[in-house]
Design a protein around this motif. Sequence first.
Motif, PDB file in Angstrom:
ATOM      1  N   ALA A 108       0.899  -1.187   0.108  1.00 28.84           N
ATOM      2  CA  ALA A 108      -0.012   0.077   0.179  1.00 28.84           C
ATOM      3  C   ALA A 108       0.838   1.179  -0.003  1.00 28.84           C
ATOM      4  O   ALA A 108       0.410   2.066  -0.623  1.00 28.84           O
ATOM      5  CB  ALA A 108      -1.072  -0.068   1.079  1.00 28.84           C
ATOM      6  N   ALA A 109       1.946   1.279   0.860  1.00 28.78           N
ATOM      7  CA  ALA A 109       2.916   2.462   0.831  1.00 28.78           C
ATOM      8  C   ALA A 109       3.514   2.641  -0.466  1.00 28.78           C
ATOM      9  O   ALA A 109       3.539   3.855  -1.106  1.00 28.78           O
ATOM     10  CB  ALA A 109       3.922   2.298   2.082  1.00 28.78           C
ATOM     11  N   LEU A 110       3.889   1.750  -1.134  1.00 28.95           N
ATOM     12  CA  LEU A 110       4.474   1.542  -2.584  1.00 28.95           C
ATOM     13  C   LEU A 110       3.376   2.248  -3.464  1.00 28.95           C
ATOM     14  O   LEU A 110       3.956   2.998  -4.290  1.00 28.95           O
ATOM     15  CB  LEU A 110       4.963   0.577  -2.943  1.00 28.95           C
ATOM     16  CG  LEU A 110       6.424  -0.108  -2.141  1.00 28.95           C
ATOM     17  CD1 LEU A 110       6.321  -1.582  -2.562  1.00 28.95           C
ATOM     18  CD2 LEU A 110       7.557   0.731  -2.822  1.00 28.95           C
ATOM     19  N   ARG A 111       2.268   1.884  -3.446  1.00 32.17           N
ATOM     20  CA  ARG A 111       1.363   2.353  -4.216  1.00 32.17           C
ATOM     21  C   ARG A 111       0.939   3.844  -3.990  1.00 32.17           C
ATOM     22  O   ARG A 111       0.846   4.594  -4.946  1.00 32.17           O
ATOM     23  CB  ARG A 111      -0.052   1.602  -4.136  1.00 32.17           C
ATOM     24  CG  ARG A 111       0.002   0.154  -4.902  1.00 32.17           C
ATOM     25  CD  ARG A 111      -1.289  -0.592  -4.780  1.00 32.17           C
ATOM     26  NE  ARG A 111      -1.748  -0.794  -3.718  1.00 32.17           N
ATOM     27  CZ  ARG A 111      -1.844  -1.982  -2.969  1.00 32.17           C
ATOM     28  NH1 ARG A 111      -1.121  -3.092  -3.626  1.00 32.17           N
ATOM     29  NH2 ARG A 111      -2.316  -1.984  -1.962  1.00 32.17           N
ATOM     30  N   ASP A 112       0.810   4.243  -2.722  1.00 36.51           N
ATOM     31  CA  ASP A 112       0.722   5.392  -2.444  1.00 36.51           C
ATOM     32  C   ASP A 112       1.951   6.511  -2.836  1.00 36.51           C
ATOM     33  O   ASP A 112       1.598   7.793  -3.050  1.00 36.51           O
ATOM     34  CB  ASP A 112       0.514   5.666  -0.815  1.00 36.51           C
ATOM     35  CG  ASP A 112      -0.996   5.000  -0.481  1.00 36.51           C
ATOM     36  OD1 ASP A 112      -1.709   4.712  -1.007  1.00 36.51           O
ATOM     37  OD2 ASP A 112      -0.965   4.727   0.979  1.00 36.51           O
TER      38      ASP A 112
END
Length: 148
Positions: free
Chosen positions: A128-132
């Motif tokens: 999720a952090a990479l997508r964000d």
Amino acid sequence: MATLFTKIIDGEIPGRFVWADDVAVAFTTIAPITDGHALVVPRAEVDQLTDASDELLAHLTSVAKTIGQAQKAAWDAPRAALLVAGFEIPHLHLHVLPAWDEASLTFANARSDAPADELDAAAERLRAALRDAGHAAQVPARVDSPAL
């Protein structure tokens, strides 16, 4: 003979993938030193750091930096640490992990008994952090597959 990491990349052994591109993949480790501890691994079987081309090392380091930035954001860590050891598996890999102090950066702190649900949650948190952070194109559609 294929290495353990090649078997994970090929889907013969399960992995929790957080990154995939044409050159490298990253997946969380089953024995994390800290939550979110990931391994950046070239798709090609390169035995160790000193066997890798400069271009491959540059790519792996760039991926490790991106993952480290996401780990810092996801776990509110002051640093991202990078460790290269590679004695346990003859396939180059970079350990990237959120870090709070230098004393904790030892494989003696690796938790081989971390429950699967905690490992799954950490992988998804990092994904999720990479997508964000704008890297959705490199986050595999499924956590259990390195395919984009």
